[in-house]
Design an enzyme around this catalytic site. Structure first.
Site, mmCIF file in Angstrom:
data_model
loop_
_atom_site.group_PDB
_atom_site.id
_atom_site.type_symbol
_atom_site.label_atom_id
_atom_site.label_comp_id
_atom_site.label_asym_id
_atom_site.label_seq_id
_atom_site.Cartn_x
_atom_site.Cartn_y
_atom_site.Cartn_z
ATOM 1 N N CYS A 85 0.828 -1.209 0.000
ATOM 2 C CA CYS A 85 0.000 0.000 0.000
ATOM 3 C C CYS A 85 0.866 1.264 0.000
ATOM 4 O O CYS A 85 1.525 1.537 -0.994
ATOM 5 C CB CYS A 85 -0.975 -0.061 1.158
ATOM 6 S SG CYS A 85 -2.455 0.882 0.839
ATOM 7 N N HIS A 181 -3.536 -5.271 1.654
ATOM 8 C CA HIS A 181 -2.961 -5.560 2.975
ATOM 9 C C HIS A 181 -3.036 -7.042 3.340
ATOM 10 O O HIS A 181 -3.908 -7.433 4.111
ATOM 11 C CB HIS A 181 -3.704 -4.746 4.043
ATOM 12 C CG HIS A 181 -3.443 -3.286 3.980
ATOM 13 N ND1 HIS A 181 -2.489 -2.663 4.767
ATOM 14 C CD2 HIS A 181 -3.992 -2.311 3.220
ATOM 15 C CE1 HIS A 181 -2.468 -1.374 4.496
ATOM 16 N NE2 HIS A 181 -3.371 -1.133 3.554
ATOM 17 N N GLU A 183 -1.324 -8.556 5.421
ATOM 18 C CA GLU A 183 -1.066 -8.730 6.858
ATOM 19 C C GLU A 183 -2.354 -8.647 7.674
ATOM 20 O O GLU A 183 -2.372 -8.974 8.844
ATOM 21 C CB GLU A 183 -0.029 -7.698 7.348
ATOM 22 C CG GLU A 183 -0.537 -6.282 7.566
ATOM 23 C CD GLU A 183 -0.743 -5.463 6.290
ATOM 24 O OE1 GLU A 183 -0.627 -6.040 5.181
ATOM 25 O OE2 GLU A 183 -1.035 -4.256 6.405
HETATM 26 N N1 GLN Z 1 -3.224 6.022 -0.543
HETATM 27 C C1 GLN Z 1 -2.461 6.042 0.661
HETATM 28 C C2 GLN Z 1 -1.229 6.920 0.537
HETATM 29 O O1 GLN Z 1 -1.137 7.753 -0.255
HETATM 30 C C3 GLN Z 1 -2.026 4.652 1.082
HETATM 31 C C4 GLN Z 1 -3.082 3.985 1.884
HETATM 32 C C5 GLN Z 1 -2.622 2.802 2.704
HETATM 33 O O2 GLN Z 1 -1.452 2.528 2.856
HETATM 34 N N2 GLN Z 1 -3.568 2.111 3.294
HETATM 35 O O3 GLN Z 1 -0.303 6.795 1.278
#
Ligand code: GLN
Length: 204
Positions: A85, A181, A183
């Site tokens: 992410c 995610h 995890e």
């Molecule tokens: N879109 C988010 C960002 O710009 C990331 C979101 C996340 O890690 N759950 O960091």
């Protein structure tokens, strides 16, 4: 194995975001998690996970704590790293939809990431991904304000995609990136895959 019988040590960048869950998963698989907050702690780990959270904040904290250059050096020396992410955004060579003023990226992964491809917090969702390298290929994907990969370079291997089409998991040599995610699920196969990549890097 890594020459000796010691378990693999997996660093989890612990500046901000969902690092605890990664550590638990790593431990469940028999490796030793280690929270990384200072540059010298990078020396003690075999592989590194950049967790989800907020990539702009994470980048700024990393900058303040003198971690950006050491992390870049880590990636560019070909040591194994996995970004989930926000972590995936940090690894991208190119990002779109950034906050004004941009954000420090580590780079290394030859992709273009759209930072909020799947929208804002309210747009978080859960789906079942098809991951051909897994058997069975179905794997849960939890997306939280998730980024998406809109373009990949020739060295990048797509591992999972969603209609768009948009890539949500890719691998480029020792770099793994997932927009979701793992995890937060009970599917340990992404962590197992990363441990395998770390082990492979140990034996070269
Ligand atoms: N879109 C988010 C960002 O710009 C990331 C979101 C996340 O890690 N759950 O960091």
């Amino acid at each position: 194995m890594n020459g000796t019988s010691r378990p693999l040590r997996i660093g989890v960048l612990a500046l901000q975001g969902a690092f605890l869950e990664h550590s638990l998963m790593v431990r469940r698989l028999g490796a030793e998690p280690s929270e990384v907050r200072r540059p010298e702690q990078l020396e003690a780990v075999d592989g590194l996970i950049l967790p989800g959270g907020e990539s702009t904040t994470m980048g700024l904290v990393a900058e303040r704590w003198g971690l950006v250059e050491p992390l870049r050096a880590w990636v560019h020396s070909g040591r194994p790293i996995w970004g989930t992410c926000a972590g995936m955004i940090l690894l991208a060579n190119r990002a779109t939809g950034q906050k004004e003023g941009g954000q420090p990226l580590l780079g290394g992964l030859d992709v273009t990431v759209n930072r909020n491809y799947f929208g804002r917090q309210v747009d978080s969702f859960e789906t079942v991904l098809e991951v051909p390298i897994f058997d069975p290929p179905q794997s849960p994907g939890i997306f939280i304000r998730a980024p998406g990969i809109t373009q990949i370079g020739p060295e990048v291997e797509p591992l999972a995609a969603l209609p768009g089409p948009v890539y949500v998991a890719v691998r480029q040599g020792p770099i793994l990136a997932t927009a979701f995610h793992p995890e937060l699920t009970s599917d340990t196969r992404w962590h197992a895959l990363f441990l395998q990549m770390v082990r492979a890097a140990e034996t070269v």
